[in-house]
Design an enzyme around this catalytic site. Structure first.
Site, short mmCIF file in Angstrom:
data_model
loop_
_atom_site.label_atom_id
_atom_site.label_comp_id
_atom_site.label_asym_id
_atom_site.label_seq_id
_atom_site.Cartn_x
_atom_site.Cartn_y
_atom_site.Cartn_z
N GLY A 140 -6.06 13.16 -27.62
CA GLY A 140 -7.46 13.53 -27.55
C GLY A 140 -8.41 12.68 -28.36
O GLY A 140 -9.36 12.09 -27.84
N SER A 161 3.82 10.53 -23.34
CA SER A 161 3.30 11.38 -22.26
C SER A 161 3.50 10.61 -20.97
O SER A 161 3.10 9.45 -20.86
CB SER A 161 1.82 11.69 -22.50
OG SER A 161 1.29 12.46 -21.45
N SER A 170 -11.85 24.57 -22.38
CA SER A 170 -11.85 24.78 -20.94
C SER A 170 -11.91 26.29 -20.72
O SER A 170 -11.72 27.08 -21.65
CB SER A 170 -10.58 24.21 -20.31
OG SER A 170 -9.45 24.95 -20.76
N SER A 217 -14.01 21.12 -11.60
CA SER A 217 -14.86 20.75 -10.46
C SER A 217 -16.11 21.61 -10.37
O SER A 217 -17.03 21.28 -9.60
CB SER A 217 -14.06 20.86 -9.16
OG SER A 217 -13.64 22.19 -8.95
N GLY A 226 -18.13 22.14 -12.92
CA GLY A 226 -19.11 21.69 -13.89
C GLY A 226 -18.86 22.22 -15.28
O GLY A 226 -17.73 22.21 -15.77
N ASP A 236 -11.82 14.78 -22.78
CA ASP A 236 -12.13 13.97 -23.97
C ASP A 236 -13.37 13.12 -23.72
O ASP A 236 -14.21 12.93 -24.60
CB ASP A 236 -10.94 13.07 -24.31
CG ASP A 236 -9.68 13.87 -24.61
OD1 ASP A 236 -9.80 14.92 -25.26
OD2 ASP A 236 -8.60 13.44 -24.19
#
Length: 315
Positions: A42, A94, A188, A228, A230, A257
């Protein structure tokens, strides 16, 4: 006098490996085409995008082992200002596989190394030193094993003592154990749901949850990323909805990020918070146009910023 626009903290950096194959199937040997290696995590992603958008940045991060050495070399080669805290464990990897037949993406994120108490203390010490000359501090990403869940609260307290505004983008215990000192919190909707233990199915419920965090003094501003759909921005005085910018589907690695970086860069330019969030939305969308976890381009971010709709005030 502040000399660095944005200092970032990446407590769990990664060597991001990206490749592609036609179809992902269980048990079969999958032949992959091409491979990309990018320094990731991040805070490193935030510093990258901030530099791309024209701000000065510095990344503070722990790193060790072969993967950590490669992350360090890649960052030095890219010219990113950094302060590495050497650790005994090996930096995680990752792994992202893009399925070309379906445009699907499979992301495998390994756990990070366990940090000793001394290594944790050194990270916090080096962050404090870097933050003394910073305008903003951004901590983004997960906490590695061995780091207590209140670590980001310690970072928030240090920033408050230094008079530096603190942005936080994290999840799990790192999020639930923060109770004060954050200027902008960017969960989120999933992370917000997990933080408060609520379903948050409607926009009204999402707004109420963000307002609760502001009212409790956790953060001055809460920016909820909705993918998606916003984003929602909530402060003590008002709330706004931001529409997403339409772009072709692509790799979503680092989009959140990039959003944080865009907001911070907009504020370094002296923009109002709502305009800075518009830049963040544009930068996040621009990440979909780049391969793997490579940072977006300034050209794409500025072009998409011009296409973003003004925010809508919501109640």
């Amino acid at each position: 006098m502040r000399t660095t626009d944005i200092v970032t903290l990446c407590m769990n950096p990664a060597l991001d490996i990206t490749t592609s194959t036609a179809v992902v199937r269980p048990t079969e040997k999958l032949r992959c085409a091409g491979v990309r290696y990018n320094p990731g995590g991040g805070g490193i992603n935030v510093a990258h995008v901030a530099e791309v958008l024209g701000a000065s940045s510095m990344a503070v991060f722990p790193a060790g082992g072969p993967a950590g050495e490669l992350v360090h070399r890649l960052l030095v080669a890219e010219g990113l200002a950094l302060h590495r805290v050497s650790i005994g464990g090996s930096t995680r990897e990752s792994f992202t596989v893009n399925e070309t037949s379906t445009s699907g993406q499979y992301r495998f994120v390994l756990p990070g190394p366990e940090l000793t108490v001394a290594e944790q203390a050194e990270c916090l010490l080096q962050l404090r030193r870097a933050a003394e000359s910073a305008t903003f501090v951004v901590a983004s990403g997960s906490l590695p094993p061995g780091v207590p869940e209140d670590f980001y609260q310690r970072v928030a307290t240090a920033c408050s003592e230094l008079g530096v505004k603190f942005f936080l983008d994290t999840s799990g215990g790192g999020l639930t154990h923060v109770d004060s000192g954050v200027f902008l919190l960017k969960p989120s909707v999933r992370e917000l749901r997990e933080c408060l233990g609520l379903e948050l199915r409607s926009e009204a419920e999402q707004l109420a949850a963000a307002r609760e965090l502001v009212a409790r003094g956790v953060a001055e501003c809460v920016l909820v990323s909705l993918g998606s759909q916003g984003a929602l921005l909530v402060t003590a005085e008002e709330a706004h909805r931001f529409a997403q910018v339409d772009v072709p589907p692509g790799s979503g690695v680092g989009a959140g990020d990039a959003m944080v970086a865009g907001v911070a860069v907009g504020l370094t330019r002296g923009w109002p918070l709502t305009e800075a969030v518009r830049l963040g939305v544009a930068a996040g969308a621009a990440m979909l146009l780049t391969p793997g976890s490579a940072p977006c381009t300034r050209e794409d971010a500025e072009r998409l910023f011009a296409q973003t709709a003004p925010p809508v005030t919501v109640r």
